[in-house]
Scaffold this active site. Sequence first.
Site, PDB file in Angstrom:
ATOM      1  N   CYS A 172       0.826  -1.209   0.000  1.00 10.38           N
ATOM      2  CA  CYS A 172       0.000   0.000   0.000  1.00 10.38           C
ATOM      3  C   CYS A 172       0.863   1.263   0.000  1.00 10.38           C
ATOM      4  O   CYS A 172       1.508   1.569  -0.981  1.00 10.38           O
ATOM      5  CB  CYS A 172      -1.007  -0.025   1.146  1.00 10.38           C
ATOM      6  SG  CYS A 172      -2.346   1.179   0.929  1.00 10.38           S
ATOM      7  N   HIS A 187      -3.760  -4.867   0.206  1.00 10.38           N
ATOM      8  CA  HIS A 187      -3.284  -5.339   1.508  1.00 10.38           C
ATOM      9  C   HIS A 187      -3.365  -6.870   1.557  1.00 10.38           C
ATOM     10  O   HIS A 187      -4.433  -7.414   1.840  1.00 10.38           O
ATOM     11  CB  HIS A 187      -4.136  -4.756   2.634  1.00 10.38           C
ATOM     12  CG  HIS A 187      -3.931  -3.303   2.861  1.00 10.38           C
ATOM     13  ND1 HIS A 187      -2.960  -2.814   3.702  1.00 10.38           N
ATOM     14  CD2 HIS A 187      -4.565  -2.218   2.351  1.00 10.38           C
ATOM     15  CE1 HIS A 187      -2.997  -1.495   3.713  1.00 10.38           C
ATOM     16  NE2 HIS A 187      -3.972  -1.109   2.891  1.00 10.38           N
ATOM     17  N   GLU A 227      -2.337  -8.779   3.852  1.00  5.92           N
ATOM     18  CA  GLU A 227      -2.634  -9.183   5.233  1.00  5.92           C
ATOM     19  C   GLU A 227      -4.116  -9.058   5.576  1.00  5.92           C
ATOM     20  O   GLU A 227      -4.563  -9.577   6.605  1.00  5.92           O
ATOM     21  CB  GLU A 227      -1.787  -8.361   6.216  1.00  5.92           C
ATOM     22  CG  GLU A 227      -2.241  -6.941   6.461  1.00  5.92           C
ATOM     23  CD  GLU A 227      -1.916  -5.949   5.356  1.00  5.92           C
ATOM     24  OE1 GLU A 227      -2.262  -4.758   5.523  1.00  5.92           O
ATOM     25  OE2 GLU A 227      -1.328  -6.354   4.328  1.00  5.92           O
TER      26      GLU A 227
END
Length: 212
Positions: A79, A187, A189
């Site tokens: 990001c 993202h 994660e």
Amino acid sequence: MLAILDYKAGNQTSVRRALEHLGIPCAITADPATLERAHGIIFPGVGAAGQAMRALHPTGLDVLLRECVKRGQPLLGICLGCQILLDRSEENDTTTLGIVPGLCRRFEDNMREEDGTPAPIPHMGWNSLKATAPCPLLAGVAPTAEFYFVHSYYVEPDPTFVIATTTYGKEFCSVYGRDGLWATQFHPEKSGRPGLTILRNFYDYCEARHAQ
């Protein structure tokens, strides 16, 4: 061990939790010695380009990142970390790290989806990738997999670095890099199983590289 760069730009904890879920040893750190010893560095971030560079520069972490990449230490930008690896960002009119040639631009106002509906900014939600080049980071990721995006700016790296694109109002680069240096606008994660696969692939690459 993977080092998660701590430069006060947010999102480090969610990355650590994802890695811990995978059983991957990791640490959130700004310590230069720890970063240099790590088998790979994850460069996350949520925030603004100007704010991030003001955090990196006084601590010397900007110089350290360039040196780590120069000597071949694997790095994954996420990001904001993806955006400030480039030369410059339109956000705060900021000179960024210059590790990969390119610019970060703001999405145009009044964009439309392919079906004509409005495409609000920031781009926030789930979108797929269109791979344009082979990449170990995407091994085992289904072509239909979707990833979580939250951003008002998009990257324009040198075209030779583009690995995948995403369409939201326009087609933009969502993964770029070269062997051992990668960046994702989304993202991983926060992207469920496909995102965890990307993080696992990065760790496996780091461990294989370290064993050489």
